[in-house]
Design an enzyme around this catalytic site. Structure first.
Site, PDB file in Angstrom:
ATOM      1  N   ARG A 160       0.900  -1.207   0.004  1.00 29.46           N
ATOM      2  CA  ARG A 160       0.032  -0.061   0.040  1.00 29.46           C
ATOM      3  C   ARG A 160       0.871   1.369  -0.119  1.00 29.46           C
ATOM      4  NH1 ARG A 160      -2.911  -3.870  -0.652  1.00 29.46           N
ATOM      5  NH2 ARG A 160      -5.095  -3.918   0.068  1.00 29.46           N
ATOM      6  N   SER A 236     -10.963  -0.895   2.945  1.00 28.20           N
ATOM      7  CA  SER A 236     -10.151  -1.048   4.103  1.00 28.20           C
ATOM      8  C   SER A 236      -9.883   0.297   4.819  1.00 28.20           C
ATOM      9  CB  SER A 236      -8.898  -1.857   4.047  1.00 28.20           C
ATOM     10  OG  SER A 236      -9.101  -3.089   3.521  1.00 28.20           O
ATOM     11  N   GLU A 333      -5.222   3.804   5.737  1.00 29.76           N
ATOM     12  CA  GLU A 333      -4.836   3.935   4.463  1.00 29.76           C
ATOM     13  C   GLU A 333      -5.512   4.734   3.600  1.00 29.76           C
ATOM     14  OE1 GLU A 333      -5.652  -0.402   2.238  1.00 29.76           O
ATOM     15  OE2 GLU A 333      -6.982   1.054   1.077  1.00 29.76           O
TER      16      GLU A 333
HETATM   17  P1  FAD Z   1      -9.340   8.354  -5.438  1.00 32.31           P
HETATM   18  O1  FAD Z   1      -9.851   8.177  -4.152  1.00 32.31           O
HETATM   19  O2  FAD Z   1     -10.083   9.461  -6.277  1.00 32.31           O
HETATM   20  O3  FAD Z   1      -7.823   9.202  -5.107  1.00 32.31           O
HETATM   21  C1  FAD Z   1      -6.896   8.601  -4.173  1.00 32.31           C
HETATM   22  C2  FAD Z   1      -5.631   9.445  -3.914  1.00 32.31           C
HETATM   23  O4  FAD Z   1      -5.045   9.391  -4.957  1.00 32.31           O
HETATM   24  C3  FAD Z   1      -6.217  10.857  -3.619  1.00 32.31           C
HETATM   25  O5  FAD Z   1      -5.163  11.640  -2.819  1.00 32.31           O
HETATM   26  C4  FAD Z   1      -6.122  11.700  -5.076  1.00 32.31           C
HETATM   27  O6  FAD Z   1      -5.781  12.933  -4.985  1.00 32.31           O
HETATM   28  C5  FAD Z   1      -4.873  10.768  -5.701  1.00 32.31           C
HETATM   29  N1  FAD Z   1      -5.096  10.664  -7.258  1.00 32.31           N
HETATM   30  C6  FAD Z   1      -6.178  10.047  -7.834  1.00 32.31           C
HETATM   31  N2  FAD Z   1      -5.960  10.056  -9.212  1.00 32.31           N
HETATM   32  C7  FAD Z   1      -4.832  10.465  -9.246  1.00 32.31           C
HETATM   33  C8  FAD Z   1      -3.912  10.715 -10.520  1.00 32.31           C
HETATM   34  N3  FAD Z   1      -4.268  10.442 -11.836  1.00 32.31           N
HETATM   35  N4  FAD Z   1      -2.879  11.220 -10.245  1.00 32.31           N
HETATM   36  C9  FAD Z   1      -2.165  11.531  -9.270  1.00 32.31           C
HETATM   37  N5  FAD Z   1      -3.070  11.739  -7.998  1.00 32.31           N
HETATM   38  C10 FAD Z   1      -4.185  11.045  -8.116  1.00 32.31           C
HETATM   39  N6  FAD Z   1      -7.653  -0.759  -2.618  1.00 32.31           N
HETATM   40  C11 FAD Z   1      -6.827  -1.905  -2.798  1.00 32.31           C
HETATM   41  O7  FAD Z   1      -5.635  -1.749  -2.826  1.00 32.31           O
HETATM   42  N7  FAD Z   1      -7.229  -3.153  -2.643  1.00 32.31           N
HETATM   43  C12 FAD Z   1      -8.610  -3.624  -2.336  1.00 32.31           C
HETATM   44  O8  FAD Z   1      -8.877  -4.701  -2.467  1.00 32.31           O
HETATM   45  C13 FAD Z   1      -9.793  -2.439  -2.429  1.00 32.31           C
HETATM   46  N8  FAD Z   1     -10.821  -2.759  -1.894  1.00 32.31           N
HETATM   47  C14 FAD Z   1     -11.715  -1.498  -2.135  1.00 32.31           C
HETATM   48  C15 FAD Z   1     -13.025  -1.980  -1.768  1.00 32.31           C
HETATM   49  C16 FAD Z   1     -13.752  -0.972  -1.764  1.00 32.31           C
HETATM   50  C17 FAD Z   1     -15.386  -1.198  -1.429  1.00 32.31           C
HETATM   51  C18 FAD Z   1     -13.441   0.638  -1.928  1.00 32.31           C
HETATM   52  C19 FAD Z   1     -14.585   1.650  -1.952  1.00 32.31           C
HETATM   53  C20 FAD Z   1     -12.191   0.565  -1.924  1.00 32.31           C
HETATM   54  C21 FAD Z   1     -11.448  -0.322  -2.087  1.00 32.31           C
HETATM   55  N9  FAD Z   1      -9.870  -0.025  -2.266  1.00 32.31           N
HETATM   56  C22 FAD Z   1      -8.938  -1.030  -2.318  1.00 32.31           C
HETATM   57  C23 FAD Z   1      -9.435   1.421  -2.217  1.00 32.31           C
HETATM   58  C24 FAD Z   1      -9.463   1.985  -3.714  1.00 32.31           C
HETATM   59  O9  FAD Z   1     -10.445   1.120  -4.410  1.00 32.31           O
HETATM   60  C25 FAD Z   1      -8.023   2.194  -4.135  1.00 32.31           C
HETATM   61  O10 FAD Z   1      -7.188   3.099  -3.654  1.00 32.31           O
HETATM   62  C26 FAD Z   1      -8.261   2.781  -5.668  1.00 32.31           C
HETATM   63  O11 FAD Z   1      -7.008   2.851  -6.252  1.00 32.31           O
HETATM   64  C27 FAD Z   1      -8.619   4.470  -5.475  1.00 32.31           C
HETATM   65  O12 FAD Z   1      -8.790   4.736  -6.824  1.00 32.31           O
HETATM   66  P2  FAD Z   1      -9.567   6.224  -6.982  1.00 32.31           P
HETATM   67  O13 FAD Z   1      -9.658   6.416  -8.514  1.00 32.31           O
HETATM   68  O14 FAD Z   1     -10.843   6.286  -6.426  1.00 32.31           O
HETATM   69  O15 FAD Z   1      -8.803   7.345  -6.366  1.00 32.31           O
HETATM   70  N1  EPU Z   2     -10.868 -10.722  10.239  1.00 26.72           N
HETATM   71  C1  EPU Z   2     -11.648 -10.844  11.452  1.00 26.72           C
HETATM   72  N2  EPU Z   2     -12.750  -9.800  11.783  1.00 26.72           N
HETATM   73  C2  EPU Z   2     -12.942  -8.886  10.811  1.00 26.72           C
HETATM   74  C3  EPU Z   2     -12.325  -8.802   9.596  1.00 26.72           C
HETATM   75  C4  EPU Z   2     -11.477  -9.490   9.319  1.00 26.72           C
HETATM   76  O1  EPU Z   2     -11.330 -11.505  12.370  1.00 26.72           O
HETATM   77  O2  EPU Z   2     -14.223  -8.012  11.423  1.00 26.72           O
HETATM   78  C5  EPU Z   2      -9.918 -11.531  10.106  1.00 26.72           C
HETATM   79  C6  EPU Z   2     -10.537 -12.578   8.963  1.00 26.72           C
HETATM   80  O3  EPU Z   2     -11.201 -13.573   9.456  1.00 26.72           O
HETATM   81  C7  EPU Z   2      -9.150 -12.968   8.362  1.00 26.72           C
HETATM   82  C8  EPU Z   2      -8.136 -11.966   8.308  1.00 26.72           C
HETATM   83  O4  EPU Z   2      -9.040 -10.874   9.486  1.00 26.72           O
HETATM   84  O5  EPU Z   2      -8.499 -14.081   9.100  1.00 26.72           O
HETATM   85  C9  EPU Z   2      -7.895 -10.859   7.152  1.00 26.72           C
HETATM   86  O6  EPU Z   2      -9.382 -10.594   6.592  1.00 26.72           O
HETATM   87  P1  EPU Z   2      -9.533 -10.243   5.002  1.00 26.72           P
HETATM   88  O7  EPU Z   2      -9.277 -11.606   4.424  1.00 26.72           O
HETATM   89  O8  EPU Z   2     -11.167  -9.791   4.991  1.00 26.72           O
HETATM   90  O9  EPU Z   2      -8.566  -9.302   4.579  1.00 26.72           O
HETATM   91  P2  EPU Z   2      -8.186  -7.897   4.901  1.00 26.72           P
HETATM   92  O10 EPU Z   2      -6.806  -7.935   5.844  1.00 26.72           O
HETATM   93  O11 EPU Z   2      -9.125  -7.109   5.992  1.00 26.72           O
HETATM   94  C10 EPU Z   2      -6.910  -7.077   2.931  1.00 26.72           C
HETATM   95  C11 EPU Z   2      -6.787  -5.924   2.108  1.00 26.72           C
HETATM   96  C12 EPU Z   2      -8.136  -5.811   1.229  1.00 26.72           C
HETATM   97  C13 EPU Z   2      -8.140  -6.724   0.229  1.00 26.72           C
HETATM   98  C14 EPU Z   2      -8.297  -8.426   1.181  1.00 26.72           C
HETATM   99  C15 EPU Z   2      -8.105  -9.438   0.155  1.00 26.72           C
HETATM  100  C16 EPU Z   2      -5.771  -4.271   3.484  1.00 26.72           C
HETATM  101  C17 EPU Z   2      -5.707  -3.040   4.285  1.00 26.72           C
HETATM  102  N3  EPU Z   2      -6.554  -4.732   3.331  1.00 26.72           N
HETATM  103  O12 EPU Z   2      -7.930  -6.942   3.720  1.00 26.72           O
HETATM  104  O13 EPU Z   2      -7.894  -4.488   0.699  1.00 26.72           O
HETATM  105  O14 EPU Z   2      -9.092  -6.860  -0.631  1.00 26.72           O
HETATM  106  O15 EPU Z   2      -7.034  -8.135   1.897  1.00 26.72           O
HETATM  107  O16 EPU Z   2      -6.721  -9.644  -0.318  1.00 26.72           O
HETATM  108  O17 EPU Z   2      -4.593  -4.610   3.006  1.00 26.72           O
HETATM  109  C18 EPU Z   2      -8.305  -2.105   0.623  1.00 26.72           C
HETATM  110  O18 EPU Z   2      -7.263  -1.848   0.636  1.00 26.72           O
HETATM  111  O19 EPU Z   2      -9.211  -1.323   0.744  1.00 26.72           O
HETATM  112  C19 EPU Z   2      -8.862  -3.728   0.641  1.00 26.72           C
HETATM  113  C20 EPU Z   2     -10.184  -3.845   0.732  1.00 26.72           C
END
Ligand code: FAD
Ligand code: EPU
Length: 341
Positions: A160, A236, A333
């Site tokens: 991240r 997250s 994050e």
């Molecule tokens: P924004 O939220 O619009 O911007 C994020 C930051 O980047 C801001 O500071 C903005 O100013 C800057 N920025 C955006 N675009 C640019 C650009 N083109 N140039 C320079 N700066 C820029 N993340 C994960 O890593 N793994 C996951 O599994 C994951 N799951 C998610 C699930 C949900 C339901 C949600 C809501 C979010 C999740 N995220 C996850 C976080 C998010 O999807 C990522 O961080 C994504 O890359 C953000 O993209 P965005 O276009 O919405 O950025």
């Molecule tokens: N867990 C709990 N209780 C909870 C949530 C999680 O006990 O309420 C335990 C789960 O049982 C599991 C562990 O925590 O053993 C990990 O949970 P999970 O697999 O849901 O993944 P996470 O660590 O919560 C991370 C990333 C996600 C990504 C998933 C899958 C980060 C900060 N988050 O979540 O990314 O989608 O793994 O790879 O690294 C994001 O960055 O926004 C995001 C959603």
């Protein structure tokens, strides 16, 4: 350009703040013109707003990145080099790759956001990180309009993390294009993640294709994470903390079942912040309309009328409590956006 506009639909938390101005950006030239014409106005680049928390009204101009386009640069039998403009939707790009049989990003299906934001925090999920397929990141400097390309090494990707997250680089570069290397023949899908394997067992898939992996990831994500269209959230809220082996042993003495993961640092392990927050009793807790998701304690939610400050206050209460209980300091994050009044 839109004036005095609500940002509610421009951030997945659904925070109802206003921006003085919002420009829909369809070309790089438009960005350069805005920088030239409005040198002193604060500027914020926004993709889909899925990783931001607005703390107040934005006094300046939002550049809403919609620069589209996917272009094949080079290919051979085994690899393909593709330039993707930053305003493309990330998941659409994943499905385009899957449908063309290009491997490397199928585990990252359904992550919200735009391609331009993907390198910033090196998006990752289900055993993959975007750094594995990024070749180059093309930017322009938001003050000088100078173009600058960052090689994969120069991006300094980590969990991240990237060079773009350093305090001195925040909001400094506009990422307008990302160069990817994806794989063709001989590519082996990555199904090491336990839950993906379980889905294949259930569906009796013995030789999974790219599409099977993407579909499994989509199924898992839909079952675990709240849909921002229904309940505001940014995925997250905190990063999973890295801890030393001694610290893990200390925790295991009290919580023998604590989950942990190996990392690329040999003396550090990663533990799930969601588990810590859950154990500490925060799951489903509410502070007005700011809440901890009932199914995933790592996700903070907006039940409707929460302000950015309400969510931040809840996050700070959680940080303090986790620090007190486990002596571990959680790091957000999500990017806080605070405009100078
Ligand atoms: P924004 O939220 O619009 O911007 C994020 C930051 O980047 C801001 O500071 C903005 O100013 C800057 N920025 C955006 N675009 C640019 C650009 N083109 N140039 C320079 N700066 C820029 N993340 C994960 O890593 N793994 C996951 O599994 C994951 N799951 C998610 C699930 C949900 C339901 C949600 C809501 C979010 C999740 N995220 C996850 C976080 C998010 O999807 C990522 O961080 C994504 O890359 C953000 O993209 P965005 O276009 O919405 O950025
Ligand atoms: N867990 C709990 N209780 C909870 C949530 C999680 O006990 O309420 C335990 C789960 O049982 C599991 C562990 O925590 O053993 C990990 O949970 P999970 O697999 O849901 O993944 P996470 O660590 O919560 C991370 C990333 C996600 C990504 C998933 C899958 C980060 C900060 N988050 O979540 O990314 O989608 O793994 O790879 O690294 C994001 O960055 O926004 C995001 C959603």
């Amino acid at each position: 350009m839109l004036k005095n506009i609500s940002l509610k639909k421009y951030n997945t938390f659904g925070i109802n703040v206003k921006a003085d101005w919002l420009a829909q950006i369809d070309s790089l030239e438009q960005v350069l013109t805005i920088i030239d014409d409005l040198p002193d106005m604060p500027k914020l680049i926004l993709g889909e707003g899925s990783n931001v928390l607005f703390l107040n009204d934005y006094k300046g101009i939002i550049l809403h990145n919609n620069i589209k386009g996917i272009k094949v640069i080079d290919e051979n039998d085994t690899e393909i080099i593709i330039d993707v403009n930053g305003g493309e939707n990330w998941h659409d790009f994943v499905m385009w790759a899957v449908n063309n049989n290009y491997g490397g990003i199928e585990n990252l299906a359904l992550i919200p956001g735009k391609v331009g934001a993907a390198p910033i925090q090196n998006i990752g999920a289900y055993g993959a990180e975007v750094k594995n397929v990024i070749e180059k990141v093309h930017t322009v400097n938001m003050l000088t309009c100078e173009p600058k390309s960052f090689s994969k090494d120069a991006c300094n990707f980590g969990y991240r993390h990237s060079v773009f997250k350093l305090p001195e680089n925040k909001h400094k570069y506009f990422i307008h294009k990302v160069r990817f290397k994806l794989y063709k023949k001989k590519y082996r899908v990555n199904t090491a993640y336990g839950i993906i394997q379980k889905i294949f067992e259930r569906k009796k898939i013995s030789n999974p294709k790219l599409k099977d992996v993407a579909e499994a990831v989509i199924e898992i994500r839909r079952s675990k994470l709240p849909d921002p269209k229904i309940t505001g959230n940014a995925g997250s809220f905190f990063k999973n903390p890295y801890i030393k082996i001694d610290k893990l042993k200390e925790l295991q003495a009290v919580y023998p079942k604590i989950p942990y993961y190996e990392t690329d640092l040999k003396d550090r392990l990663k533990i799930p912040a969601g588990w810590l927050i859950d154990q500490a009793g925060w799951k489903a807790k509410r502070l007005g309309d700011a809440g901890v998701h009932p199914k995933q304690a790592l996700v903070l939610v907006n039940y409707g009328m929460a302000t950015g400050r309400d969510i931040k206050k809840l996050a700070e209460m959680i940080i303090t409590d986790i620090q007190d209980k486990y002596d571990i300091r959680l790091q957000p994050e999500v990017n806080y956006i605070e405009s100078i009044e």
